[in-house]
Write an enzyme that holds these catalytic residues in place. Sequence first.
Site, short mmCIF file in Angstrom:
data_model
loop_
_atom_site.label_atom_id
_atom_site.label_comp_id
_atom_site.label_asym_id
_atom_site.label_seq_id
_atom_site.Cartn_x
_atom_site.Cartn_y
_atom_site.Cartn_z
N CYS A 195 0.81 -1.22 0.00
CA CYS A 195 0.00 0.00 0.00
C CYS A 195 0.85 1.27 0.00
O CYS A 195 0.57 2.22 -0.76
CB CYS A 195 -0.97 -0.01 1.18
SG CYS A 195 -0.19 0.02 2.82
N HIS A 228 -2.26 1.15 6.94
CA HIS A 228 -2.70 1.11 5.54
C HIS A 228 -2.92 2.52 5.02
O HIS A 228 -3.25 3.45 5.77
CB HIS A 228 -4.01 0.31 5.44
CG HIS A 228 -4.40 -0.02 4.03
ND1 HIS A 228 -3.68 -0.90 3.25
CD2 HIS A 228 -5.42 0.42 3.24
CE1 HIS A 228 -4.25 -0.99 2.06
NE2 HIS A 228 -5.30 -0.20 2.03
N HIS A 260 -5.77 1.52 -4.04
CA HIS A 260 -4.85 1.05 -3.00
C HIS A 260 -4.43 -0.39 -3.27
O HIS A 260 -5.12 -1.13 -3.97
CB HIS A 260 -5.48 1.17 -1.61
CG HIS A 260 -6.70 0.31 -1.40
ND1 HIS A 260 -6.87 -0.48 -0.27
CD2 HIS A 260 -7.82 0.10 -2.15
CE1 HIS A 260 -8.04 -1.11 -0.35
NE2 HIS A 260 -8.62 -0.78 -1.48
#
Length: 315
Positions: A216, A267, A284
Amino acid sequence: MTIEEGKQALVAVSAATLWASPKSAEDTDRLALGQPAAVRDWVAGMTREQRVDGLVDRALTQVLLGDEVLVSDIEDGWAHVIVTDQPSSLDERGYPGWLPVEQLETAPTETSETLPHIVSSTATSIRDEPDGEVLIPGVGLGTRLPIIDEEPYRGWARVALPGPRPAGWVRLHDVTGAPDKPEPAASGRVNALSVASQLLDVPYVWGGLSAYGVDCSSLVYLVYRQLGIRVPRDAHDQSAASTAIEPDDAKPGDLYFFARNGKSIHHVGVATEPGEDGEPMMIHAAGNYGKVVHEEFTTERAETLVGAGRVFDDE
């Protein structure tokens, strides 16, 4: 010239994987350790679970062809290096870790004037002559290449390579002039989404930073690198380095950050235009899908959203 402790060196493969220690790399990782590095085959040989979970605490990041590292130690064919172009809270000089010495070289011996370029296609190859044998396969998006300042030959240009090797050749339509300053917000937001979209469906690889696998935060790193903007490598550092904004104020190209139960940010995603129902959307690298996706927030993402960040200096 040999690689020496305390000196700078250049990555000589398409993507050198940075490991937590020399013992972190296993027999199944041998394809990623050679010269050249067969990153594409290495990734293809792993299951989704191996790519998402099997590299945790082993692989840290990857370093692209021609990127500079500071060698701090050499031990049994391995070099401990600092990746100076990947800011990190782990070391004020850059991202620390280990990689094989054979994947490093000294500065190019080519003395011709060069022009800074960057790979704009998802991946390309460096060849020994136009349409010739491949010297360095899998040279990915975001790789900076010093193109020798001379007339191109039938759509090909010569590129200076690390070490004493003669120059190679790259297709001109796979590269573009490297930005000499950060791209402004007006065009940068559009181009950030264009770059991120190029990586849709690329496999999720923990620690990956190439056209054959990203995680990510490396997706974010590559997007902004392409725009001439230097951001940290890891999600929590990206949050600290960006300007905090309310998630509802996020514009395309801004960043969404996620964490669980007060823990550190784990994340990050690149904000895009909201969906037809007005719900936020992002591009993502998602471990649960095992690839880069463009989607509305899932229930879990909505519940773990802890903030948003802005890297662009808006007018």
